[in-house]
Design a protein around this motif. Structure first.
Motif, PDB file in Angstrom:
ATOM      1  N   ASP A 291      -0.799   5.665  -9.429  1.00 16.25           N
ATOM      2  CA  ASP A 291      -1.342   4.378  -8.981  1.00 16.25           C
ATOM      3  C   ASP A 291      -0.583   3.162  -9.492  1.00 16.25           C
ATOM      4  OD1 ASP A 291      -4.767   5.539  -9.343  1.00 16.25           O
ATOM      5  OD2 ASP A 291      -3.421   5.620  -7.616  1.00 16.25           O
ATOM      6  N   LYS A 292       0.406   3.361 -10.351  1.00 13.99           N
ATOM      7  CA  LYS A 292       1.096   2.212 -10.964  1.00 13.99           C
ATOM      8  C   LYS A 292       1.619   1.241  -9.905  1.00 13.99           C
ATOM      9  CE  LYS A 292       3.111   4.395 -15.094  1.00 13.99           C
ATOM     10  NZ  LYS A 292       2.381   3.972 -16.273  1.00 13.99           N
ATOM     11  N   ALA A 293       2.358   1.781  -8.945  1.00 10.32           N
ATOM     12  CA  ALA A 293       3.000   0.901  -7.957  1.00 10.32           C
ATOM     13  C   ALA A 293       1.944   0.183  -7.113  1.00 10.32           C
ATOM     14  CB  ALA A 293       3.946   1.696  -7.072  1.00 10.32           C
ATOM     15  N   THR A 294       0.845   0.870  -6.801  1.00 11.78           N
ATOM     16  CA  THR A 294      -0.210   0.250  -5.991  1.00 11.78           C
ATOM     17  C   THR A 294      -0.884  -0.881  -6.764  1.00 11.78           C
ATOM     18  OG1 THR A 294      -0.569   2.398  -4.955  1.00 11.78           O
ATOM     19  CG2 THR A 294      -2.217   0.704  -4.543  1.00 11.78           C
ATOM     20  N   TRP A 295      -1.156  -0.660  -8.033  1.00 11.16           N
ATOM     21  CA  TRP A 295      -1.747  -1.733  -8.845  1.00 11.16           C
ATOM     22  C   TRP A 295      -0.796  -2.919  -8.966  1.00 11.16           C
ATOM     23  CZ3 TRP A 295      -6.447  -2.958 -10.442  1.00 11.16           C
ATOM     24  CH2 TRP A 295      -7.421  -1.963 -10.493  1.00 11.16           C
ATOM     25  N   PHE A 296       0.472  -2.647  -9.181  1.00 11.61           N
ATOM     26  CA  PHE A 296       1.441  -3.731  -9.319  1.00 11.61           C
ATOM     27  C   PHE A 296       1.512  -4.528  -8.017  1.00 11.61           C
ATOM     28  CE2 PHE A 296       4.466  -5.137 -12.489  1.00 11.61           C
ATOM     29  CZ  PHE A 296       5.276  -6.005 -11.789  1.00 11.61           C
TER      30      PHE A 296
ATOM     31  N   ARG B  37       0.194  -9.385   5.086  1.00  8.68           N
ATOM     32  CA  ARG B  37       1.352  -8.485   5.197  1.00  8.68           C
ATOM     33  C   ARG B  37       1.267  -7.396   4.134  1.00  8.68           C
ATOM     34  NH1 ARG B  37       6.331  -8.441   2.895  1.00  8.68           N
ATOM     35  NH2 ARG B  37       5.968 -10.326   1.699  1.00  8.68           N
ATOM     36  N   ILE B  38       0.946  -7.780   2.905  1.00 14.46           N
ATOM     37  CA  ILE B  38       0.872  -6.801   1.812  1.00 14.46           C
ATOM     38  C   ILE B  38      -0.315  -5.863   2.031  1.00 14.46           C
ATOM     39  CG2 ILE B  38       0.513  -6.490  -0.662  1.00 14.46           C
ATOM     40  CD1 ILE B  38       1.980  -9.140  -1.116  1.00 14.46           C
ATOM     41  N   LYS B  39      -1.467  -6.421   2.391  1.00 12.79           N
ATOM     42  CA  LYS B  39      -2.651  -5.582   2.627  1.00 12.79           C
ATOM     43  C   LYS B  39      -2.358  -4.530   3.690  1.00 12.79           C
ATOM     44  CE  LYS B  39      -7.157  -6.948   2.614  1.00 12.79           C
ATOM     45  NZ  LYS B  39      -7.780  -6.740   1.320  1.00 12.79           N
ATOM     46  N   ASP B  40      -1.699  -4.937   4.780  1.00 12.14           N
ATOM     47  CA  ASP B  40      -1.384  -4.001   5.864  1.00 12.14           C
ATOM     48  C   ASP B  40      -0.482  -2.874   5.360  1.00 12.14           C
ATOM     49  OD1 ASP B  40      -1.155  -6.484   8.562  1.00 12.14           O
ATOM     50  OD2 ASP B  40      -2.879  -5.497   7.619  1.00 12.14           O
TER      51      ASP B  40
ATOM     52  N   GLU C 263      -7.181   4.755   1.922  1.00 14.61           N
ATOM     53  CA  GLU C 263      -8.402   4.213   1.349  1.00 14.61           C
ATOM     54  C   GLU C 263      -8.268   3.935  -0.142  1.00 14.61           C
ATOM     55  OE1 GLU C 263     -10.662   3.600   3.717  1.00 14.61           O
ATOM     56  OE2 GLU C 263     -11.607   2.441   2.114  1.00 14.61           O
ATOM     57  N   ARG C 264      -7.597   4.833  -0.839  1.00 15.42           N
ATOM     58  CA  ARG C 264      -7.423   4.663  -2.296  1.00 15.42           C
ATOM     59  C   ARG C 264      -6.659   3.360  -2.575  1.00 15.42           C
ATOM     60  NH1 ARG C 264      -7.639   8.422  -6.592  1.00 15.42           N
ATOM     61  NH2 ARG C 264      -6.590   7.651  -8.475  1.00 15.42           N
ATOM     62  N   GLY C 265      -5.611   3.124  -1.812  1.00 23.24           N
ATOM     63  CA  GLY C 265      -4.835   1.890  -1.980  1.00 23.24           C
ATOM     64  C   GLY C 265      -5.679   0.668  -1.684  1.00 23.24           C
ATOM     65  N   ASN C 266      -6.463   0.757  -0.626  1.00 27.59           N
ATOM     66  CA  ASN C 266      -7.384  -0.319  -0.239  1.00 27.59           C
ATOM     67  C   ASN C 266      -8.353  -0.639  -1.372  1.00 27.59           C
ATOM     68  OD1 ASN C 266      -7.266  -1.662   2.159  1.00 27.59           O
ATOM     69  ND2 ASN C 266      -9.186  -0.787   2.895  1.00 27.59           N
TER      70      ASN C 266
ATOM     71  N   ILE D  70       6.147  -2.112   0.679  1.00 28.78           N
ATOM     72  CA  ILE D  70       6.141  -2.829  -0.603  1.00 28.78           C
ATOM     73  C   ILE D  70       5.781  -1.926  -1.784  1.00 28.78           C
ATOM     74  CG2 ILE D  70       3.771  -3.740  -0.356  1.00 28.78           C
ATOM     75  CD1 ILE D  70       4.977  -6.361  -1.710  1.00 28.78           C
ATOM     76  N   VAL D  71       4.883  -0.937  -1.583  1.00 30.25           N
ATOM     77  CA  VAL D  71       4.512  -0.077  -2.716  1.00 30.25           C
ATOM     78  C   VAL D  71       5.717   0.775  -3.132  1.00 30.25           C
ATOM     79  CG1 VAL D  71       2.934   1.697  -3.551  1.00 30.25           C
ATOM     80  CG2 VAL D  71       2.094  -0.061  -2.006  1.00 30.25           C
TER      81      VAL D  71
END
Lengths: 274, 81
Positions: free
Chosen positions: A107-112, A131-134, A142-145, B67-68
């Motif tokens: 999850d590191k990259a997703t949190w960053f 743009r980032i949310k998409d 879902e986890r990223g969301n 981006i991720v």
């Protein structure tokens, strides 16, 4: 390295094949950086065989280059923004370091990314936010969301970091921290986060609403999280009250994540009572 | 340093891959032209032509451009530069 000759050779090969448009080279002698853009037209007249031939002629030129970075415009825009956020020591420095050092690897990259999204939101850059949310939703699901929503609501700083300090730094119990962390991330849409300034009635109403949501979406539990001894008592009391009053609540697990009476996660299992 | 941006279309990507002896298989995954073996991207996963967005030197590192993926790529390969 003779940049000049390499570029001249490439230009002559490319012009021979006449395949590239938007072929612009900007060179910076001080930093020895060469920038150019490659665009092979989708409907161009050059055949695949000719493209392969040009590619073969260019290959030795690239072998001479020790440092290169090929990227799409999207990658370039993303890297520029990531670098800008990463090197700014005035923004979120503690949170950035916490994510780098203590958040689970997956999850590191997703949190960053979520921190960057939050920064964009705070600066009113709504196009960037969308743009980032998409991109997060499309690649992390879902986890990223859930992670972007947790981050935007400041739960990294108000819940996850205090949880880490208590469970890992004070008590050395990393596996317990990871267990609760997982519940927080996975259950986010079905979770209640109790703040000190909410009334008992408000918390109870929110829990009951979440129980209805869980039933509607076919999930099976509501997690209630709180920090501070007062919240611990309130949540425990409410959980038992709701279990008694509500046929939808099959079970309540209160003590599994309690630590020193200061952090609590209560799990209400939703399903018909036997 | 050579900084090269390239258009996000199939033909351009295939051309870029060709420069490094790579092509795609029938399912759109990037493979070594000589061995026909699928390559692994920076995240350790096989990578398709449509996902491919970045190539860096240093044993040829291929990465996706969302981006991720770019955060991981930046932290691993660019942050210390």
């Amino acid at each position: 390295m003779d940049w000049g000759n390499i570029i001249k050779k490439m230009e002559s090969i490319v012009k021979t094949g006449n395949i590239l448009s938007g072929f612009k080279i900007n060179s910076d002698n001080k930093t020895q950086e060469i920038n150019f853009h490659v665009h092979v037209l989708e409907n161009g007249k050059v055949s695949e065989a000719e493209l392969a031939n040009i590619s073969q002629q260019l290959r030795p030129q690239f072998k001479q280059v020790s440092q290169f970075l090929f990227e799409t415009p999207k990658a370039q825009a993303n890297i520029t923004r990531i670098k800008e956020y990463s090197i700014d020591n005035d923004i979120d420095q503690y949170s950035k370091n916490f994510v780098r050092e203590n958040i689970p690897e997956r999850d590191k990259a997703t949190w960053f990314t979520s921190l960057i999204l939050r920064d964009a939101f705070r600066k009113g850059k709504m196009d960037e936010v969308q743009r980032i949310k998409d991109q997060v939703r499309d690649t992390q699901g879902e986890r990223g969301n859930n992670i972007t929503n947790l981050c935007s609501a400041n739960y990294l700083e108000t819940l996850i970091i205090p949880l880490y300090k208590l469970l890992v730094e004070d008590r050395g119990d990393k596996s317990k921290f990871l267990e609760i962390y997982e519940t927080i991330v996975v259950d986010f849409p079905f979770a209640v986060f109790v703040a000190s300034n909410t009334t008992l009635e408000e918390v109870k109403a929110e829990i009951i609403e979440k129980i209805h949501t869980v039933r509607m979406y076919g999930w099976y539990r509501v997690s209630v999280h709180g920090i501070g001894s007062e919240n611990v008592k309130r949540i425990q009391k409410l959980a038992l009250e709701i279990q008694n009053e509500n046929d939808d609540v099959a079970g309540v697990d209160i003590n599994s994540h309690q630590s020193s009476g200061t952090i609590v996660t209560v799990t209400l299992t939703v399903g018909a009572k036997e | 340093m050579f900084n090269i941006t390239f258009e996000n279309n199939s033909r351009t990507k295939k051309f870029i891959l060709g420069l490094f002896g790579k092509e795609t298989d029938e399912n759109g995954y990037i493979i070594e032209s000589m061995t026909k073996k699928r390559i692994l991207g920076a995240d350790g996963q096989e990578i398709t032509l449509s996902d491919f967005g970045v190539l860096k030197n240093g044993s040829e590192i291929y990465a996706k451009d969302d981006i991720v993926s770019m955060v991981s790529f930046y932290e691993k390969f660019l942050a210390k530069n």
